[in-house]
Design an enzyme around this catalytic site. Structure first.
Site, PDB file in Angstrom:
ATOM      1  N   LYS A 105       0.856  -1.183   0.000  1.00  0.00           N
ATOM      2  CA  LYS A 105       0.000   0.000   0.000  1.00  0.00           C
ATOM      3  C   LYS A 105       0.894   1.237   0.000  1.00  0.00           C
ATOM      4  CE  LYS A 105      -3.798   1.890   2.801  1.00  0.00           C
ATOM      5  NZ  LYS A 105      -4.523   1.749   4.081  1.00  0.00           N
ATOM      6  N   HIS A 107      -0.201   4.456   0.418  1.00  0.00           N
ATOM      7  CA  HIS A 107      -0.748   5.606   1.140  1.00  0.00           C
ATOM      8  C   HIS A 107      -1.096   5.168   2.567  1.00  0.00           C
ATOM      9  CE1 HIS A 107      -4.205   3.393  -0.467  1.00  0.00           C
ATOM     10  NE2 HIS A 107      -4.894   3.862   0.559  1.00  0.00           N
TER      11      HIS A 107
END
Length: 223
Positions: A105, A107
């Site tokens: 991921k 963010h």
């Protein structure tokens, strides 16, 4: 002759009742024709998952294996790690757990690991060990986080020879390879030997007919 393992016998009975353990003819990924099929993905509601986790928790506590946290490899290991952590807490052993994403991921908190910080002695939890690929990937992630993989907990040890890259029978089973080559202890709720003992016990007369086929399969592919 050793007395049957009561926890393992209860687990086999539960797996049959849940439709997770089935008998007949099934083609395995290795191309073998197996007289039984174990699909842990069918522990698919709250009651079944809770009971499954209870079997793991009791087996782990009885094993004496020392660990500081649980790690569940995506995807099946995620729900297993969470459920087993809950059951261990109910048994008075509260430990953190973590798991990985298949894709990093970019963010928020970022990264591939989710949950508690991966630290100390880490126990990997999964349903079965087929080729050991998931275990090796988990070991790499755990070590990269600065922690120490200490073992693997699984539901069923099929106790059969693994296959090599060319599809030939290997000398060791996948579980034996994890122990011998990776140096990790493997704790299984039940084994193929336990399954065979259940079929022969008379606990479920409708299933006794499958015992000769399972025995023959074990003699051909077993370790």
């Amino acid at each position: 002759m050793n007395a049957p393992d009561a926890l393992a016998q209860d687990f086999v009975k539960f797996s049959v009742g849940a439709g997770v353990l089935r008998f007949g003819e099934f083609r395995t990924k290795a191309g073998r024709l197996s007289p039984y099929f174990f699909n842990a993905g069918l522990f698919d509601d709250g009651a079944k998952l809770g009971r499954l986790a209870s079997f793991y928790a009791r087996r782990l506590l009885a094993s004496g294996l020392e660990f500081d946290m649980l790690f569940g490899p995506a995807y099946k290991g995620i729900t297993l790690a969470a459920a087993i952590a809950i059951e261990l807490a109910r048994e008075g052993r509260n430990v953190p757990f973590a798991y990985n994403r298949k894709e990093a991921k970019d963010h928020g908190e970022g990264g591939t690991l989710v949950g508690a910080p991966v630290a100390g002695r880490v126990l990997i939890v999964d349903d079965v060990i087929s080729a050991g690929t998931s275990v090796r990937e988990s070991i790499a992630m755990i070590r990269a986080a600065g922690a120490t993989p200490c073992g693997v907990a699984i539901a069923l040890d099929r106790q059969e020879k693994a296959t090599d890259a060319d599809g030939r029978d290997a000398e060791l089973s996948a579980v034996q390879a994890v122990r011998a080559q990776l140096g990790l202890e493997v704790v299984a709720v039940a084994t193929l030997a336990d399954l065979l003992a259940y079929l022969r016990s008379g606990a479920d007369p409708a299933l006794e007919q499958y015992a000769p086929a399972v025995q023959a399969y074990r003699e051909r592919y077993g370790v």
